[in-house]
Motif scaffolding. Structure first.
Motif, PDB file in Angstrom:
ATOM      1  N   GLN A  41      11.994 -16.318 -92.807  1.00  0.00           N
ATOM      2  CA  GLN A  41      11.803 -17.377 -93.787  1.00  0.00           C
ATOM      3  C   GLN A  41      10.571 -18.145 -92.821  1.00  0.00           C
ATOM      4  OE1 GLN A  41      15.352 -19.547 -94.043  1.00  0.00           O
ATOM      5  NE2 GLN A  41      15.599 -18.250 -95.842  1.00  0.00           N
ATOM      6  N   LYS A  42       9.086 -18.474 -94.136  1.00  0.00           N
ATOM      7  CA  LYS A  42       8.303 -19.236 -93.065  1.00  0.00           C
ATOM      8  C   LYS A  42       8.480 -20.877 -93.720  1.00  0.00           C
ATOM      9  CE  LYS A  42       4.004 -20.323 -93.516  1.00  0.00           C
ATOM     10  NZ  LYS A  42       3.206 -21.046 -94.277  1.00  0.00           N
ATOM     11  N   TYR A  43       7.774 -21.865 -93.067  1.00  0.00           N
ATOM     12  CA  TYR A  43       8.366 -23.247 -94.122  1.00  0.00           C
ATOM     13  C   TYR A  43       6.531 -23.220 -92.980  1.00  0.00           C
ATOM     14  CZ  TYR A  43      12.867 -22.850 -95.020  1.00  0.00           C
ATOM     15  OH  TYR A  43      14.441 -22.069 -95.306  1.00  0.00           O
ATOM     16  N   ARG A  71      -7.207 -20.236 -90.066  1.00  0.00           N
ATOM     17  CA  ARG A  71      -5.681 -20.949 -90.825  1.00  0.00           C
ATOM     18  C   ARG A  71      -5.258 -20.732 -91.762  1.00  0.00           C
ATOM     19  NH1 ARG A  71      -8.133 -26.246 -90.963  1.00  0.00           N
ATOM     20  NH2 ARG A  71      -5.936 -26.942 -91.439  1.00  0.00           N
ATOM     21  N   GLY A  72      -4.586 -21.390 -91.534  1.00  0.00           N
ATOM     22  CA  GLY A  72      -2.745 -20.376 -92.600  1.00  0.00           C
ATOM     23  C   GLY A  72      -2.289 -18.897 -92.615  1.00  0.00           C
ATOM     24  N   GLY A  73      -2.647 -19.572 -91.390  1.00  0.00           N
ATOM     25  CA  GLY A  73      -2.923 -17.988 -90.407  1.00  0.00           C
ATOM     26  C   GLY A  73      -0.643 -17.721 -89.766  1.00  0.00           C
ATOM     27  N   SER A  74       0.324 -19.038 -90.272  1.00  0.00           N
ATOM     28  CA  SER A  74       1.195 -18.712 -90.211  1.00  0.00           C
ATOM     29  C   SER A  74       2.433 -17.884 -91.253  1.00  0.00           C
ATOM     30  CB  SER A  74       2.449 -20.003 -90.393  1.00  0.00           C
ATOM     31  OG  SER A  74       2.212 -20.950 -89.105  1.00  0.00           O
ATOM     32  N   ASP A  75       1.723 -17.900 -92.012  1.00  0.00           N
ATOM     33  CA  ASP A  75       2.360 -16.762 -92.703  1.00  0.00           C
ATOM     34  C   ASP A  75       1.773 -14.987 -92.463  1.00  0.00           C
ATOM     35  OD1 ASP A  75       2.682 -18.831 -95.089  1.00  0.00           O
ATOM     36  OD2 ASP A  75       0.189 -17.685 -96.196  1.00  0.00           O
ATOM     37  N   THR A  76       0.479 -14.784 -91.541  1.00  0.00           N
ATOM     38  CA  THR A  76       0.322 -13.940 -91.258  1.00  0.00           C
ATOM     39  C   THR A  76       2.012 -13.922 -89.410  1.00  0.00           C
ATOM     40  OG1 THR A  76      -1.678 -14.037 -91.649  1.00  0.00           O
ATOM     41  CG2 THR A  76      -1.298 -12.471 -89.779  1.00  0.00           C
TER      42      THR A  76
HETATM   43 MG    MG Z   1      -0.160 -22.403 -96.231  1.00  0.00          MG
END
Ligand code: MG
Ligand code: ASP
Length: 409
Positions: free
Chosen positions: A6-8, A150-155
């Motif tokens: 899970q990613k928050y 940026r937004g790299g937590s999705d990856t």
């Molecule tokens: Mg994001």
């Protein structure tokens, strides 16, 4: 028993209260018998705050030190979430990217993941712990801290899921799924229950900001089922997955648009081999990315008109370059316009349905919208139109292709 990553995102962990709520959700999932790995972003606003701090010292800061700085945001949230889980009686352990060997190349601020060692995480999961991993960060071969863009937590989440062969990667965010188009532009936009990797990739590269593009690429490549869902409301969200033969495909899954476009034309260029190269090389040499390209033979058949689009941020620079090229090539004129936008229809159903393009052009024509450029791929048709027609164009197409809410596409 399933293994779930899970990613928050930042807003989902933006306050202590929200971190506690995430901990409740994670605990409930684990209590239902699943193994859970959680990837978190920095608390909302934190990454921007850190970048601004560095900016007070140096307008062009050293990329290596920037990564050391901005990666700290995620280290705060992994610890806080693990403490919250422990408080609820759930054994949890946090790890930075380096601690679970998220090995990347050395391209600071846009590093690519090369390998993840899942052994340590698996050992914790098998011991009944929740594992909390910092998103956005990794380490290169020499142990330098890197970040993934940026937004790299999705990856990070998708890569973790791939490495652990997880059953599903769930991206919890502030929207409840992927929509047919931006609901702020078309309130009748509908949540899609599923969409293919390919379509999602097009939507993401065409301006839909729900997921980082790289995360979608990664998920498609490693066949990781990906689900986007809200951390604030219950719901199934949107499943991003492979195309299934049995599914009756909607012709069109979504309408994407990008406001960051600008168009340039060079007119009356002598029509000779190498001209397109000369025009675009000068642009590429300045690191300006070109998107759509159209070349047309002029009526005199000796010259050609050449148009292309760039990101609006690069507009002024591109215009200057093109004027110089125009002089060199003895072209007649340069024209430029930064009041255009790109609007695209996306759908794998296009492959098996004829007439989508003509229907699209007819719909726009009926609204009196002039199409200035067109480009197509197997599952996408994009047009460039005047920016003042964005809302009108999106809504007209949304209706024409039966995407409106309470219609089953
Ligand atoms: Mg994001
Ligand atoms: N904190 C990073 C960012 O704001 C990474 C992420 O949130 O995914 O871009």
């Amino acid at each position: 028993m399933a293994l779930i990553v899970q990613k928050y995102g930042g807003t989902s962990v933006g306050t202590i209260e929200r971190i506690m709520a995430v901990a409740e959700k994670v605990k409930a999932r684990q209590a239902s018998g699943d193994q859970v790995v959680v990837v978190v972003s920095a608390m909302s606003g934190e990454t921007n705050r850190l970048i601004a701090l560095a900016g007070e010292i140096d307008g062009n800061p050293d990329p290596r030190e920037m990564d050391v700085l901005v990666s700290t945001g995620e280290q705060v949230t992994i610890a806080l979430l693990s403490l919250a889980l422990q408080k609820l009686g759930s054994p949890a352990r946090s790890y930075t990217g380096g601690q679970v060997h998220i090995l990347t190349d050395s391209a600071h601020s846009k590093a690519r993941i090369q390998d993840i060692d899942g052994a340590r995480v698996m050992a914790d999961l098998n011991a009944g712990r929740v594992v909390v991993v910092a998103g956005f960060q990794g380490v290169d071969e020499r142990g330098n801290i890197t970040t993934l863009g940026r937004g790299g937590s999705d990856t990070t989440a998708v890569a973790m899921a791939a490495a652990l062969k997880a059953d599903e990667c769930q991206i919890y965010t502030d929207v409840d799924g992927v929509y047919t188009t931006d609901p702020r532009v078309e309130p009748k936009a509908r949540r899609l229950s599923r969409i293919t990797f390919e379509e999602m990739l097009e939507m993401a590269s065409l301006g839909s900001k729900v997921l980082q593009i790289r995360a979608v690429e990664f998920a498609g490549k490693y066949n990781v089922p990906l689900r986007v869902l809200s951390s604030f409301e219950e719901g199934e969200g949107t499943l991003i997955t492979f195309e299934e033969e049995s599914m009756e495909q909607a012709k069109i899954s979504g309408i994407a648009f990008s406001r960051d476009e600008a168009k340039l034309s060079i007119l009356g260029v002598p029509d000779q081999p190498g001209v397109a190269h000369k025009i675009l090389k000068a642009i590429a040499d300045q690191n300006i990315e070109v998107d759509m390209i159209v070349q047309n033979i002029a009526a005199d058949e000796a010259t050609t008109d050449f148009s292309f689009t760039v990101h609006r941020n690069d507009f002024n620079k591109a215009v200057d370059i093109l004027h110089r090229t125009s002089e060199e090539l003895g072209a007649r004129d340069v024209m430029s316009d930064d009041t255009i936008i790109k609007l695209s229809l996306v759908g794998v159903g296009m492959r098996s349905h004829a007439g989508i393009a003509s229907r699209m052009f007819e719909t726009l024509a009926n609204e009196g919208i002039n199409i200035r450029m067109i480009s197509t791929s197997e599952i996408k048709i994009s047009v460039v139109i005047d920016e003042k027609y964005l809302e009108l164009g999106v809504r007209a197409l949304h209706e024409a292709f039966d995407l409106d809410e309470n219609k089953t596409a």
